[in-house]
Scaffold this motif. Sequence first.
Motif, short mmCIF file in Angstrom:
data_model
loop_
_atom_site.label_atom_id
_atom_site.label_comp_id
_atom_site.label_asym_id
_atom_site.label_seq_id
_atom_site.Cartn_x
_atom_site.Cartn_y
_atom_site.Cartn_z
N LEU A 1 0.92 -1.09 -0.04
CA LEU A 1 0.01 -0.01 0.05
C LEU A 1 0.94 1.30 0.14
CD1 LEU A 1 -2.75 -1.00 2.57
CD2 LEU A 1 -2.89 -1.13 0.01
N ASN A 2 1.96 1.31 0.64
CA ASN A 2 2.87 2.52 0.73
C ASN A 2 3.49 3.11 -0.94
OD1 ASN A 2 2.62 2.89 3.61
ND2 ASN A 2 4.49 1.74 4.09
N LEU A 3 3.55 1.79 -1.55
CA LEU A 3 3.88 1.79 -2.81
C LEU A 3 2.86 2.26 -3.74
CD1 LEU A 3 5.71 1.64 -5.54
CD2 LEU A 3 5.09 -0.71 -5.62
N PHE A 4 1.53 1.72 -3.62
CA PHE A 4 0.33 2.05 -4.40
C PHE A 4 -0.46 3.40 -4.05
CE2 PHE A 4 1.62 -1.93 -6.22
CZ PHE A 4 1.36 -1.88 -7.60
N ARG A 5 -0.30 3.57 -3.02
CA ARG A 5 -1.24 4.65 -2.35
C ARG A 5 -0.63 5.95 -3.16
NH1 ARG A 5 -1.69 3.10 4.02
NH2 ARG A 5 -3.76 2.23 3.72
N PRO A 6 0.44 6.47 -3.22
CA PRO A 6 0.82 7.52 -4.35
C PRO A 6 0.37 7.27 -5.84
CG PRO A 6 2.70 6.96 -3.06
CD PRO A 6 1.68 5.87 -2.77
N SER A 7 0.37 6.10 -6.16
CA SER A 7 -0.28 6.15 -7.46
C SER A 7 -1.51 6.12 -7.67
CB SER A 7 0.44 4.65 -8.02
OG SER A 7 -0.26 3.51 -7.61
#
Length: 385
Positions: free
Chosen positions: A238-244
């Motif tokens: 989620l830390n990777l995909f939240r900005p995206s």
Amino acid sequence: MPAFSLDPPQSAWCAELRALAAERLRPLAEKGEPGHVNRALVAELGQLGLLERLFTSGAVDLCLMRESLAYACTEAETALALQGLGAHPVHAHGTPAQRDRWLPRVADGTAIAAFALSEPAAGSDAAALELRAEAGASDPVAEPDGGARWRLTGEKCWISNAPEADFYTVFARTTPGAGARGVTAFLVPADRPGLTGTGLDMLSPHPIGALSFDAVPVTADDVLGEVDRGFRVAMGTLNLFRPSVGAFAVGMAQAALDATLAHTAQRDAFGGKLKDLQSVAHQVAEMALRTEAARLMVYAAATAYDEGAADVPKRAAMAKLLATETAQYVVDQAVQLHGARALRRGHLLEHLYREVRAPRIYEGASEVQRGIIAKELYATREAAQ
């Protein structure tokens, strides 16, 4: 990469992605059946090499892809993002056998992935998972070598790509009463006995469904990462995909803004053009201001992720929160400035108005993001004392 600008190759790549989305992906998206996986669209994403980049590029490239695709074809953006979300735990935490079996098929678009975290009573509170992974020495699925084995029993709900995915990254409770510390991530193929699913009729062009686990057998070979450390797998993803998700929102906001610029520049009203009315011009300026602010925060968070910064959870939450709330505002104002025509079925803004609402909920609702931000702020303060 400076957080405030793109270099020429990145800008050129974004323009190429927008063109590909409009020319090759949108026609496939329009042929898809709402509520079902569009396998032809996913296969084309694989053919274009975009799915493979999910595993070879960083957070900034992921954001560039999602923003660019969202601008021209939200269905293609979502198909790409869901492949990444479901398969990233395999890429980051999988065994060589797991990676070799599934990642090439995800990359070429022949296997559909899904991220199965949410439950009927544990959506935003991911640490409250109730899907049970029960072990027992007398279990008939015991491995010959005496290795770990479990049976999954319970439900998952609001799972994108369910029930049509080919495999699921499933988070289950292996230690009762341990909160976030007792959750394990499993890679569960869709054909595993006891696993069934039903589609939900949602405001979404892609499938969202519920999964039922009736003593579904899993073994140590299905574990992603370490036993009882699955919460780290989930939060790292989620830390990777939240900005995206923020990048997805920015792409929609930019599309709405550009449509509004074109409309207000040519629409006759009150003896001039709509853009000549100060109230309209100021509203368009506000839409542009907020869109650019959201974009800067998204790419700052993505850069922080790629550089391994310590404050990624806070930055990721801020980026997702600001961008999704901004996109909702911009699309809504774009509809207002277009008038009734924007509410007609098939209009770009009618489409964006339906698409823009869900990102404020999934991968952690806006309220959850505020909670993460506050928690990180107070933790930083306490550490400095």
